[in-house]
Design an enzyme around this catalytic site. Structure first.
Site, PDB file in Angstrom:
ATOM      1  N   TYR A 232     -99.149  15.730 -44.429  1.00  0.00           N
ATOM      2  CA  TYR A 232     -98.657  14.579 -43.654  1.00  0.00           C
ATOM      3  C   TYR A 232     -97.860  15.131 -42.469  1.00  0.00           C
ATOM      4  O   TYR A 232     -96.669  14.889 -42.338  1.00  0.00           O
ATOM      5  CB  TYR A 232     -97.795  13.640 -44.504  1.00  0.00           C
ATOM      6  CG  TYR A 232     -98.438  13.247 -45.813  1.00  0.00           C
ATOM      7  CD1 TYR A 232     -99.280  12.141 -45.882  1.00  0.00           C
ATOM      8  CD2 TYR A 232     -98.228  13.988 -46.976  1.00  0.00           C
ATOM      9  CE1 TYR A 232     -99.888  11.770 -47.081  1.00  0.00           C
ATOM     10  CE2 TYR A 232     -98.836  13.639 -48.173  1.00  0.00           C
ATOM     11  CZ  TYR A 232     -99.655  12.524 -48.215  1.00  0.00           C
ATOM     12  OH  TYR A 232    -100.247  12.179 -49.410  1.00  0.00           O
TER      13      TYR A 232
ATOM     14  N   CYS B 225     -89.028   9.167 -46.852  1.00  0.00           N
ATOM     15  CA  CYS B 225     -88.289   8.162 -46.075  1.00  0.00           C
ATOM     16  C   CYS B 225     -88.056   6.907 -46.891  1.00  0.00           C
ATOM     17  O   CYS B 225     -87.568   5.913 -46.376  1.00  0.00           O
ATOM     18  CB  CYS B 225     -89.017   7.848 -44.773  1.00  0.00           C
ATOM     19  SG  CYS B 225     -90.681   7.283 -45.028  1.00  0.00           S
TER      20      CYS B 225
HETATM   21  N1  SAH Z   1     -94.096  15.449 -40.965  1.00  0.00           N
HETATM   22  C1  SAH Z   1     -94.206  14.634 -39.790  1.00  0.00           C
HETATM   23  C2  SAH Z   1     -94.754  13.229 -40.019  1.00  0.00           C
HETATM   24  C3  SAH Z   1     -94.261  12.455 -41.209  1.00  0.00           C
HETATM   25  S1  SAH Z   1     -94.667  10.740 -41.223  1.00  0.00           S
HETATM   26  C4  SAH Z   1     -92.867  14.596 -39.054  1.00  0.00           C
HETATM   27  O1  SAH Z   1     -91.853  15.001 -39.579  1.00  0.00           O
HETATM   28  O2  SAH Z   1     -92.843  14.153 -37.919  1.00  0.00           O
HETATM   29  C5  SAH Z   1     -96.063  10.649 -42.231  1.00  0.00           C
HETATM   30  C6  SAH Z   1     -97.368  11.011 -41.560  1.00  0.00           C
HETATM   31  O3  SAH Z   1     -98.416  10.904 -42.522  1.00  0.00           O
HETATM   32  C7  SAH Z   1     -97.779  10.120 -40.394  1.00  0.00           C
HETATM   33  O4  SAH Z   1     -98.037  10.914 -39.277  1.00  0.00           O
HETATM   34  C8  SAH Z   1     -99.069   9.435 -40.887  1.00  0.00           C
HETATM   35  O5  SAH Z   1     -99.998   9.239 -39.851  1.00  0.00           O
HETATM   36  C9  SAH Z   1     -99.583  10.425 -41.895  1.00  0.00           C
HETATM   37  N2  SAH Z   1    -100.452   9.908 -42.964  1.00  0.00           N
HETATM   38  C10 SAH Z   1    -100.412   8.690 -43.576  1.00  0.00           C
HETATM   39  N3  SAH Z   1    -101.305   8.627 -44.566  1.00  0.00           N
HETATM   40  C11 SAH Z   1    -101.947   9.827 -44.613  1.00  0.00           C
HETATM   41  C12 SAH Z   1    -102.993  10.364 -45.426  1.00  0.00           C
HETATM   42  N4  SAH Z   1    -103.538   9.653 -46.403  1.00  0.00           N
HETATM   43  N5  SAH Z   1    -103.397  11.626 -45.192  1.00  0.00           N
HETATM   44  C13 SAH Z   1    -102.826  12.361 -44.182  1.00  0.00           C
HETATM   45  N6  SAH Z   1    -101.846  11.899 -43.393  1.00  0.00           N
HETATM   46  C14 SAH Z   1    -101.405  10.643 -43.587  1.00  0.00           C
END
Ligand code: SAH
Length: 470
Positions: free
Chosen positions: A334, A427
């Site tokens: 993610y 979060c």
């Molecule tokens: N680590 C990053 C983003 C965290 S937010 C930071 O600190 O900025 C969570 C992220 O997970 C988002 O960018 C969202 O698009 C992504 N996401 C949501 N569902 C997902 C999935 N099933 N597989 C991969 N990514 C996903």
């Protein structure tokens, strides 16, 4: 016996995450939203839901000890954005720390893990780098409004020109946009009827660089521009309307620098900011923010932590929990725009980021190149699916899922790698504890935890935990 419609009075004993005040009346427990521990309130009882009594706040009869009377955000009691504006920041931290600790202890009774407390946000006012405002009306049939949803309301919008958690530039852009469209009597999109034009105003303003990106989200319905009877699209009129708006925004005397003004078309029925088509009206469709000495390109639809100064504390904390990564391969699941991956890449053998949103993955790749990092790669896809395809075993996994936590189907695939340590950034503590149970069943024990307040005045809390394989 309390029944529906009764008016009750009582003292709020505590507030559970995310916004559930608890009080006892006639030996029955009730929950009420938007209250603060110690307040003496009057509320009306709703019907039972899942065996629990809920009530709706009518009036605060006595303030909580320490609660401020003046210098409170003027929108506070109306706006659905914040819940703790009237409470000194220290008191907010105490409430949130108690909430997280309580939730973690429900999975680890007796608290047999290291608890490192709740770290405050470096900025408590004007800390947000992103705001998504909605168009609507304050009351049915009223003037055009632009801002946040009214507390507890799906339809009503409160115009939030004096919002205290965003920079004044953002307030100015909101006000100018509202006046511009009010003056031209442009209709907002009505969520039930699915008619209208104006949907959202998205403003992002980097705290460190001062760069601003403004995005107006509308439907493609422009028939109203030609009057009631005529139902043909007249693109030139929309063009004029939008260029007038662009000129209005460009003419503002802002402290920061406009990086771009864009227009997004969104005809989806769901009430979310979504991209069907984007056109650039001015400048570019991205901007930069700086965190921990690195530069990050942010595009309209990629995730980026909304509190930049807080994000530095969060990432420092995560880095501390992750520990020594020399000669190690790390999965950053993610990964968004690749912030965590890049912070680690500088001190790891290799980092692999996985992220669903392609636009974010593209930005992550560009960011890594600009930051001179050659040992991180990013894969676009669903974590659940990508885990099936990756054959390499990492030394360590970092998880930073969205609010709902890790999809139950993805969890066993993550556990299957059998890494020694996992660092989970969350979060939403209620999703975290659900996942902690699954991780425990999969052989992972939480050894330490800490929260970071990324969302002062609101109910949100960010938590970082380290898990070890038994
Ligand atoms: N680590 C990053 C983003 C965290 S937010 C930071 O600190 O900025 C969570 C992220 O997970 C988002 O960018 C969202 O698009 C992504 N996401 C949501 N569902 C997902 C999935 N099933 N597989 C991969 N990514 C996903």
């Amino acid at each position: 016996m309390i029944k529906k419609g009764d008016i009750i009075e009582g003292k709020v004993e505590r507030v559970d995450f995310p916004n559930k005040g608890v009080l006892t009346v006639d030996e029955e427990q009730l929950t009420v939203k938007n209250v603060i521990p110690g307040q003496y309130i009057r509320a009306v009882v709703n019907k039972r839901r899942k065996g629990k009594r809920e009530a709706r706040l009518l009036e605060v009869l006595h303030r909580a000890p320490g609660e401020r009377e003046d210098d409170v955000c003027p929108h506070f009691t109306q706006c659905g954005g914040c819940i703790y504006q009237s409470l000194p920041y220290k008191e907010q931290l105490k409430i949130k720390e108690g909430q997280v600790k309580g939730l973690l202890d429900s999975v680890y009774p007796g608290g047999n893990y290291e608890w490192h407390g709740l770290k405050p946000s470096p900025l408590t006012d004007r800390y947000r780098n992103k705001m998504e405002f909605s168009f609507g009306d304050e009351v049915k049939g009223g003037d055009l409004a632009l801002g946040m949803h009214r507390r507890g309301s799906f339809y009503d919008i409160v115009t939030t020109t004096d919002c205290r958690i965003v920079h004044q530039d953002v307030c100015q852009i909101l006000e100018a946009t509202l006046k511009y469209f009010q003056h031209r009597k442009v209709p907002f999109y009505q969520k039930l009827q699915h008619v209208g034009y104006l949907r959202h105003l998205l403003v992002r303003r980097a705290v460190k660089t001062g760069e601003i990106l403004v995005d107006l989200v509308t439907t493609s319905q422009t028939e109203w521009m030609a009057g009631e009877e005529k139902y043909e699209k007249i693109p030139c009129l929309e063009k004029e309307l939008l260029s007038g708006w662009r000129e209005t925004i460009c003419a503002l005397d802002l402290e920061g620098k406009l990086a771009g003004i864009i227009h997004t078309q969104n005809d989806s029925l769901a009430d979310v900011v979504q991209n069907d088509r984007t056109e650039i009206l001015y400048g570019q469709d991205f901007f930069y923010e700086e965190l921990l000495g690195m530069r990050f390109k942010i595009t309209p639809f990629s995730f980026f932590q909304t509190n930049s100064a807080g994000a530095e504390v969060l990432y420092e904390t995560a880095r501390e929990y992750i520990g020594n990564t020399k000669d190690k391969v790390v999965f950053d699941l993610y990964s968004g725009t690749g912030t965590i991956a890049q912070i680690l890449a500088a001190v790891a053998k290799r980092v692999v980021g996985v992220e669903l949103v392609e636009e974010a993955v593209e930005a992550a790749k560009e960011n890594a190149a600009e930051n001179g990092l050659k040992n991180c790669s990013f894969i676009a896809g669903d974590v659940g699916k990508v885990m099936d395809e990756l054959t390499e075993k990492p030394d360590l996994i970092v998880l930073d899922p969205p609010r709902d936590g890790i999809h139950p189907k993805a969890m066993p695939k993550i556990i299957r790698f059998g890494v020694e340590r996992i660092v989970y950034i969350s979060c939403k503590p209620t999703s975290l504890i659900r996942d902690l149970v699954l991780l425990q069943e999969g052989g992972y024990q939480m050894v330490k935890a800490c929260s970071v307040d990324m969302f002062p005045h609101t109910g949100g809390i960010e938590t970082v935990v380290e898990l070890r394989r038994l």
